[in-house]
Design an enzyme around this catalytic site. Sequence first.
Site, PDB file in Angstrom:
ATOM      1  N   ASN A   1       0.877  -1.178   0.000  1.00 39.85           N
ATOM      2  CA  ASN A   1       0.000   0.000   0.000  1.00 39.85           C
ATOM      3  C   ASN A   1       0.911   1.223   0.000  1.00 39.85           C
ATOM      4  OD1 ASN A   1      -1.711   2.118   0.456  1.00 39.85           O
ATOM      5  ND2 ASN A   1      -2.359   1.450   2.503  1.00 39.85           N
ATOM      6  N   TRP A   2       1.025   1.884  -1.117  1.00 42.85           N
ATOM      7  CA  TRP A   2       1.959   3.007  -1.233  1.00 42.85           C
ATOM      8  C   TRP A   2       1.453   4.268  -0.551  1.00 42.85           C
ATOM      9  CZ3 TRP A   2       4.386   3.294  -6.860  1.00 42.85           C
ATOM     10  CH2 TRP A   2       5.000   2.074  -7.153  1.00 42.85           C
ATOM     11  N   LYS A   3       0.205   4.302  -0.202  1.00 42.25           N
ATOM     12  CA  LYS A   3      -0.403   5.479   0.439  1.00 42.25           C
ATOM     13  C   LYS A   3      -0.132   6.723  -0.429  1.00 42.25           C
ATOM     14  CE  LYS A   3      -0.216   3.095   4.833  1.00 42.25           C
ATOM     15  NZ  LYS A   3      -0.042   3.177   6.309  1.00 42.25           N
TER      16      LYS A   3
ATOM     17  N   HIS B   1      -9.489   0.963   4.783  1.00 41.35           N
ATOM     18  CA  HIS B   1      -8.200   1.148   5.476  1.00 41.35           C
ATOM     19  C   HIS B   1      -8.397   2.084   6.678  1.00 41.35           C
ATOM     20  CE1 HIS B   1      -4.107   2.382   6.333  1.00 41.35           C
ATOM     21  NE2 HIS B   1      -3.744   1.267   5.752  1.00 41.35           N
TER      22      HIS B   1
ATOM     23  N   GLU C   1      -6.786   4.490   7.782  1.00 40.88           N
ATOM     24  CA  GLU C   1      -6.598   5.926   7.538  1.00 40.88           C
ATOM     25  C   GLU C   1      -7.832   6.534   6.853  1.00 40.88           C
ATOM     26  OE1 GLU C   1      -1.928   4.867   7.419  1.00 40.88           O
ATOM     27  OE2 GLU C   1      -2.952   5.291   5.535  1.00 40.88           O
TER      28      GLU C   1
ATOM     29  N   GLU D   1      -5.263  -5.179  10.312  1.00 42.97           N
ATOM     30  CA  GLU D   1      -4.220  -4.177  10.556  1.00 42.97           C
ATOM     31  C   GLU D   1      -4.526  -3.460  11.872  1.00 42.97           C
ATOM     32  OE1 GLU D   1      -4.060  -1.659   6.889  1.00 42.97           O
ATOM     33  OE2 GLU D   1      -2.213  -2.761   6.608  1.00 42.97           O
TER      34      GLU D   1
ATOM     35  N   GLY E   1       2.482   2.064  10.875  1.00 44.33           N
ATOM     36  CA  GLY E   1       3.397   3.199  10.787  1.00 44.33           C
ATOM     37  C   GLY E   1       4.138   3.503  12.072  1.00 44.33           C
TER      38      GLY E   1
ATOM     39  N   SER F   1       3.508  -2.446  10.307  1.00 40.98           N
ATOM     40  CA  SER F   1       4.957  -2.491  10.549  1.00 40.98           C
ATOM     41  C   SER F   1       5.602  -3.822  10.197  1.00 40.98           C
ATOM     42  CB  SER F   1       5.253  -2.113  12.013  1.00 40.98           C
ATOM     43  OG  SER F   1       4.875  -0.770  12.239  1.00 40.98           O
TER      44      SER F   1
ATOM     45  N   GLY G   1       3.073  -1.229   4.222  1.00 35.75           N
ATOM     46  CA  GLY G   1       3.087   0.221   3.985  1.00 35.75           C
ATOM     47  C   GLY G   1       4.487   0.707   3.680  1.00 35.75           C
ATOM     48  N   GLY G   2       5.132   1.269   4.682  1.00 36.13           N
ATOM     49  CA  GLY G   2       6.436   1.891   4.474  1.00 36.13           C
ATOM     50  C   GLY G   2       7.443   1.012   3.760  1.00 36.13           C
TER      51      GLY G   2
HETATM   52  O1  LIG Z   1      -1.176   0.604   6.675  1.00 36.75           O
HETATM   53  C1  LIG Z   1      -0.438  -0.303   6.335  1.00 36.75           C
HETATM   54  C2  LIG Z   1      -0.675  -1.020   5.076  1.00 36.75           C
HETATM   55  O2  LIG Z   1      -1.967  -0.736   4.557  1.00 36.75           O
HETATM   56  C3  LIG Z   1       0.771  -0.687   7.148  1.00 36.75           C
HETATM   57  O3  LIG Z   1       1.688   0.382   7.092  1.00 36.75           O
HETATM   58  P1  LIG Z   1       3.165   0.136   7.698  1.00 36.75           P
HETATM   59  O4  LIG Z   1       3.688  -1.121   7.054  1.00 36.75           O
HETATM   60  O5  LIG Z   1       3.938   1.367   7.277  1.00 36.75           O
HETATM   61  O6  LIG Z   1       2.996   0.006   9.193  1.00 36.75           O
END
Ligand SMILES: O=C(CO)COP(=O)(O)O
Length: 252
Positions: free
Chosen positions: A9-11, A96, A98, A168, A174, A214, A235-236
Site C-alpha cells: 500500500n503506497w499510500k 483502510h 486511515e 491491521e 506506521g 509495521s 506500507g512503508g
Molecule cells: O497501513 C499499512 C498497510 O496498509 C501498514 O503500514 P506500515 O507497514 O507502514 O505500518
Amino acid sequence: MRRKIVAGNWKMNKNVIDAQQLMIQLLSYKNNHATNCEVWIAPPSLYLMMAKDIFEKDEIGVFSQDMSEHESGAYTGEISADMLESIDATGSLIGHSERRQYHGETDSHCNRKVKLALDKGLIPIYCNGETLEQRKAGQHLEVVKNQTEVALFTLSAEEIKKVVIAYEPVWAIGTGETATPEQAQEIHAHIRSIIAAKYGQEVADEVSILYGGSVKPDNAKEIFSQPDIDGGLIGGAALKLEDFSKIIEAFN
Ligand SMILES: O=C(CO)COP(=O)(O)O
C-alpha cells in the site's frame, strides 16, 4: 489452497517519476525471481493506468487504495468500481484505517463497497483492526468480530471466498510497533472462526487473511509462518524494492 499474497500500500507517496521507477524495478524483480506468493501493489490512483501499462502481462496485481460506495454521479474526487473495471484493475483496498480515521468511513460503507467491487469482478481487500484503546480495554476480539460481520456477512459463500481480508491493528500501522506473531495469529484465527461459524469451515479455509502493521524484512518470515496468516499488507516497507523484495522472499 489459500492465496499467499504480499501487497504494498503506497499510500500518498512518490511523484510520477519515482512511481514509474519502482514499478519498473518491481517488474524486473518479478521476471527474474521465482516467488511463492502473489505480488500486488496499491499505488496512488493517479498511477493506476501506468501500472497496468507496465505490468501488461499481469505480473503484479494493481489495486486502488479506495473506491466509492456509489456506482456513479456527483461524488467529486471519488473513483467507482466501474472505472476500476474499465482499466482492468485487479481490485481495491476497502476500509483502510486511515480512511476510517480521516474520512469517517464505517463498516456499513465497507459493506456497500465490497459488494460493488465483487459485482464488477474486482478483488476487495477489506481492512479492519482495533485501536490501541480498544486493545488496552480487552475489546479487540469483539471489535474485529463486529467489523467483519457488518462489512462481510451479507455476502454469499461464493462471494466471501473472493474477499481478501487485511487485519491491521491501528496501533501497529506506521509505528514500528508490530504485533507479535502470536497476537496476529490470535486475531486471524478469530476472524477465520467467525467466518466458519456462519459459512462453514471449508469456505473459511479458502479466505486469505493478510496481516498489516509495521511488517519489515526482519519480522515477515515469523509472521507469515503462522497458520492463519496468508501474507501481508505492507506500507512503508513497500516503497523500496530492497525491503519489499525481502518481504516477498519471506515465503521462500
Ligand atoms: O497501513 C499499512 C498497510 O496498509 C501498514 O503500514 P506500515 O507497514 O507502514 O505500518
